[in-house]
Design a protein around this motif. Structure first.
Motif, PDB file in Angstrom:
ATOM      1  N   LYS A  91     -20.196  37.072  -2.832  1.00 30.55           N
ATOM      2  CA  LYS A  91     -19.390  36.150  -4.219  1.00 30.55           C
ATOM      3  C   LYS A  91     -18.060  36.435  -3.354  1.00 30.55           C
ATOM      4  O   LYS A  91     -17.548  34.962  -3.619  1.00 30.55           O
ATOM      5  CB  LYS A  91     -19.462  36.766  -5.116  1.00 30.55           C
ATOM      6  CG  LYS A  91     -19.459  35.732  -6.112  1.00 30.55           C
ATOM      7  CD  LYS A  91     -19.352  36.842  -7.950  1.00 30.55           C
ATOM      8  CE  LYS A  91     -18.640  35.838  -8.563  1.00 30.55           C
ATOM      9  NZ  LYS A  91     -19.515  36.487 -10.634  1.00 30.55           N
ATOM     10  N   ARG A  92     -17.094  36.845  -2.938  1.00 32.09           N
ATOM     11  CA  ARG A  92     -15.985  36.916  -2.747  1.00 32.09           C
ATOM     12  C   ARG A  92     -15.563  35.750  -1.797  1.00 32.09           C
ATOM     13  O   ARG A  92     -15.322  35.130  -2.012  1.00 32.09           O
ATOM     14  CB  ARG A  92     -15.053  38.201  -2.852  1.00 32.09           C
ATOM     15  CG  ARG A  92     -13.646  38.218  -2.844  1.00 32.09           C
ATOM     16  CD  ARG A  92     -13.209  38.946  -1.480  1.00 32.09           C
ATOM     17  NE  ARG A  92     -13.822  40.348  -2.947  1.00 32.09           N
ATOM     18  CZ  ARG A  92     -14.528  41.994  -2.388  1.00 32.09           C
ATOM     19  NH1 ARG A  92     -13.623  42.176  -1.405  1.00 32.09           N
ATOM     20  NH2 ARG A  92     -14.478  42.606  -2.926  1.00 32.09           N
ATOM     21  N   ASN A  93     -17.043  35.126  -0.712  1.00 32.81           N
ATOM     22  CA  ASN A  93     -16.684  34.597  -0.187  1.00 32.81           C
ATOM     23  C   ASN A  93     -17.866  33.594   0.362  1.00 32.81           C
ATOM     24  O   ASN A  93     -18.125  32.767   1.199  1.00 32.81           O
ATOM     25  CB  ASN A  93     -17.132  34.941   1.853  1.00 32.81           C
ATOM     26  CG  ASN A  93     -16.229  36.428   2.014  1.00 32.81           C
ATOM     27  OD1 ASN A  93     -15.216  36.170   2.852  1.00 32.81           O
ATOM     28  ND2 ASN A  93     -16.650  37.770   1.194  1.00 32.81           N
ATOM     29  N   ASP A  94     -18.026  33.308  -0.713  1.00 37.83           N
ATOM     30  CA  ASP A  94     -18.781  32.149  -1.246  1.00 37.83           C
ATOM     31  C   ASP A  94     -18.205  30.737  -1.507  1.00 37.83           C
ATOM     32  O   ASP A  94     -19.330  29.424  -1.158  1.00 37.83           O
ATOM     33  CB  ASP A  94     -19.527  31.695  -2.634  1.00 37.83           C
ATOM     34  CG  ASP A  94     -21.310  32.489  -3.479  1.00 37.83           C
ATOM     35  OD1 ASP A  94     -21.318  33.027  -2.285  1.00 37.83           O
ATOM     36  OD2 ASP A  94     -21.115  32.766  -4.383  1.00 37.83           O
ATOM     37  N   ASP A  95     -17.563  30.209  -0.924  1.00 39.28           N
ATOM     38  CA  ASP A  95     -16.624  29.249  -1.061  1.00 39.28           C
ATOM     39  C   ASP A  95     -16.237  28.896   0.408  1.00 39.28           C
ATOM     40  O   ASP A  95     -16.104  28.137   0.705  1.00 39.28           O
ATOM     41  CB  ASP A  95     -14.792  29.271  -1.652  1.00 39.28           C
ATOM     42  CG  ASP A  95     -14.387  30.146  -1.097  1.00 39.28           C
ATOM     43  OD1 ASP A  95     -14.849  31.457  -0.526  1.00 39.28           O
ATOM     44  OD2 ASP A  95     -12.679  30.300  -0.831  1.00 39.28           O
ATOM     45  N   LEU A  96     -17.180  30.209   1.194  1.00 39.83           N
ATOM     46  CA  LEU A  96     -16.851  30.070   2.767  1.00 39.83           C
ATOM     47  C   LEU A  96     -17.911  28.882   3.633  1.00 39.83           C
ATOM     48  O   LEU A  96     -19.641  28.358   3.005  1.00 39.83           O
ATOM     49  CB  LEU A  96     -17.206  31.087   3.817  1.00 39.83           C
ATOM     50  CG  LEU A  96     -15.960  32.121   3.238  1.00 39.83           C
ATOM     51  CD1 LEU A  96     -16.100  33.543   4.304  1.00 39.83           C
ATOM     52  CD2 LEU A  96     -14.093  31.584   3.473  1.00 39.83           C
ATOM     53  N   THR A  97     -17.568  27.833   4.592  1.00 38.26           N
ATOM     54  CA  THR A  97     -17.929  27.374   5.177  1.00 38.26           C
ATOM     55  C   THR A  97     -19.116  28.005   5.727  1.00 38.26           C
ATOM     56  O   THR A  97     -18.231  28.558   6.801  1.00 38.26           O
ATOM     57  CB  THR A  97     -17.935  25.854   5.614  1.00 38.26           C
ATOM     58  OG1 THR A  97     -16.926  25.546   6.573  1.00 38.26           O
ATOM     59  CG2 THR A  97     -17.803  24.841   4.701  1.00 38.26           C
ATOM     60  N   TYR A 150     -16.799  30.365  10.200  1.00 38.72           N
ATOM     61  CA  TYR A 150     -16.548  30.574   8.997  1.00 38.72           C
ATOM     62  C   TYR A 150     -15.427  29.909   8.501  1.00 38.72           C
ATOM     63  O   TYR A 150     -14.247  29.881   8.803  1.00 38.72           O
ATOM     64  CB  TYR A 150     -16.718  32.413   8.584  1.00 38.72           C
ATOM     65  CG  TYR A 150     -18.414  32.733   8.478  1.00 38.72           C
ATOM     66  CD1 TYR A 150     -18.934  32.624   8.155  1.00 38.72           C
ATOM     67  CD2 TYR A 150     -18.443  33.205   9.759  1.00 38.72           C
ATOM     68  CE1 TYR A 150     -20.514  33.159   8.474  1.00 38.72           C
ATOM     69  CE2 TYR A 150     -19.467  34.554  10.102  1.00 38.72           C
ATOM     70  CZ  TYR A 150     -20.567  34.523   9.524  1.00 38.72           C
ATOM     71  OH  TYR A 150     -21.507  34.879   9.398  1.00 38.72           O
ATOM     72  N   LEU A 152     -12.883  28.474   5.807  1.00 33.98           N
ATOM     73  CA  LEU A 152     -11.995  28.211   4.009  1.00 33.98           C
ATOM     74  C   LEU A 152     -12.130  26.899   3.549  1.00 33.98           C
ATOM     75  O   LEU A 152     -13.089  25.518   4.574  1.00 33.98           O
ATOM     76  CB  LEU A 152     -10.116  27.953   3.821  1.00 33.98           C
ATOM     77  CG  LEU A 152     -10.026  29.624   4.821  1.00 33.98           C
ATOM     78  CD1 LEU A 152      -8.851  29.901   4.335  1.00 33.98           C
ATOM     79  CD2 LEU A 152     -10.873  30.460   3.267  1.00 33.98           C
ATOM     80  N   PRO A 153     -12.843  25.806   2.254  1.00 34.82           N
ATOM     81  CA  PRO A 153     -12.750  25.104   1.976  1.00 34.82           C
ATOM     82  C   PRO A 153     -11.958  23.425   2.610  1.00 34.82           C
ATOM     83  O   PRO A 153     -10.153  24.017   2.632  1.00 34.82           O
ATOM     84  CB  PRO A 153     -13.506  24.896   0.297  1.00 34.82           C
ATOM     85  CG  PRO A 153     -12.667  26.215   0.330  1.00 34.82           C
ATOM     86  CD  PRO A 153     -12.965  27.266   1.367  1.00 34.82           C
ATOM     87  N   GLY A 160     -12.320  22.572   7.671  1.00 37.78           N
ATOM     88  CA  GLY A 160     -11.360  23.486   7.030  1.00 37.78           C
ATOM     89  C   GLY A 160     -10.959  24.671   8.118  1.00 37.78           C
ATOM     90  O   GLY A 160     -11.104  24.855   9.360  1.00 37.78           O
ATOM     91  N   ARG A 189     -11.452  39.435   1.821  1.00 37.08           N
ATOM     92  CA  ARG A 189     -12.537  39.138   1.614  1.00 37.08           C
ATOM     93  C   ARG A 189     -13.372  40.039   2.475  1.00 37.08           C
ATOM     94  O   ARG A 189     -14.600  39.753   2.122  1.00 37.08           O
ATOM     95  CB  ARG A 189     -12.334  38.176   2.796  1.00 37.08           C
ATOM     96  CG  ARG A 189     -11.630  37.174   1.454  1.00 37.08           C
ATOM     97  CD  ARG A 189     -11.646  35.700   2.419  1.00 37.08           C
ATOM     98  NE  ARG A 189     -11.211  34.240   1.434  1.00 37.08           N
ATOM     99  CZ  ARG A 189     -12.113  33.581   0.740  1.00 37.08           C
ATOM    100  NH1 ARG A 189     -13.395  33.782   1.047  1.00 37.08           N
ATOM    101  NH2 ARG A 189     -11.058  32.747   0.240  1.00 37.08           N
TER     102      ARG A 189
END
Length: 253
Positions: A91-97, A150, A152-153, A160, A189
């Motif tokens: 969940k902590r890394n849900d924002d990663l592509t 991986y 960041l947005p 990213g 993370r």
């Protein structure tokens, strides 16, 4: 599964004795073979299942005379259930592509690797790796492999910031995590653990039963983190056997 027999007999060699990078006051020795270009995919499959690891076009495994601490391990994807702490990491890394890209080296990846090595393994054997060495590490291979990036947005529509990379081989029975590195400044993370959990998810999506993690070195703080993931199998003289009572690990390498 039908055993593959290479057209040319593999030649195995032994390295000289060297200090062990994982356990103090120990030495190491490896047995290795060159992966044939025309049959590298199939030979890599079978050698990985037999406890070897790949580095470029070389497959190797420990052959130490007085120590057997290095044990090949793999996760059982179909039985894997994410723990509460592992779900928090995901969940902590849900924002990663997550981008699957060809095994081609970039300066951006290399810069991230140097930051990672300088922070996590400043005295390790890879610390002096140069750009050409990195190209060879990523691109010098004849097996089915790729990179997972991986990021960041992005705030401006472009790619990213790169925060993690995994070099991963695709086997007939699983994914083999050859090498992973990440931004050491983002320790909150747990990117090392996240990469493993993400590979479990991806193996499940494509129906592969295993994620190969390489060697679990008992007594080494650098490697004990692998015992935090289970169900896990270890390779013994009798074949692959389930690790019944995993020992809680300490840190991610």
């Amino acid at each position: 599964m039908t055993q593959f027999v290479p057209q040319r007999q593999l030649r195995f060699y032994m390295t000289s004795v060297a200090p062990c990078p994982y356990l103090p006051d120990k030495t190491e020795r490896k047995v290795f073979a060159n992966l044939p270009f025309s049959e590298g995919v199939y030979v890599n499959d079978e050698l990985t299942q037999a406890g070897f690891r790949r580095s470029q076009n070389i497959a190797y495994r420990p052959a130490c005379e007085s120590c057997d601490a290095c044990v090949s391990v793999r996760l059982l994807v179909r039985e894997f259930a994410f723990s509460r702490s592992q779900r928090r990491i995901l969940k902590r890394n849900d924002d990663l592509t997550r981008d699957l890209v060809e095994a081609e080296a970039t300066v951006e990846q290399f810069d991230l690797l140097k930051r990672y090595l300088g922070h996590r393994h400043p005295e390790g054997g890879m610390a002096s790796m140069g750009w050409l060495d990195y190209i060879a590490m990523i691109e010098d291979t004849a097996v089915r492999t790729h990179l997972i990036e991986y990021r960041l947005p992005s705030l401006d529509g472009g790619p990213g910031t790169l925060v993690g990379v995994s070099l991963t081989d695709v086997l007939t029975d699983g994914l083999s995590m050859v090498y992973s590195f990440y931004d050491p400044a983002l320790s909150a993370r747990s990117l090392g653990r996240f990469a493993i959990l993400d590979h479990v998810r991806q193996a499940a999506l494509v129906g592969l039963p295993h994620v190969y993690l390489g060697y679990w070195v008992r007594g080494s703080r650098k490697m004990d983190y692998k015992s935090d993931f289970h169900p896990m199998e270890q390779l013994t003289r009798l074949g692959w056997e389930r690790v019944v009572q995993p020992v809680e690990g300490t840190e991610v390498s």
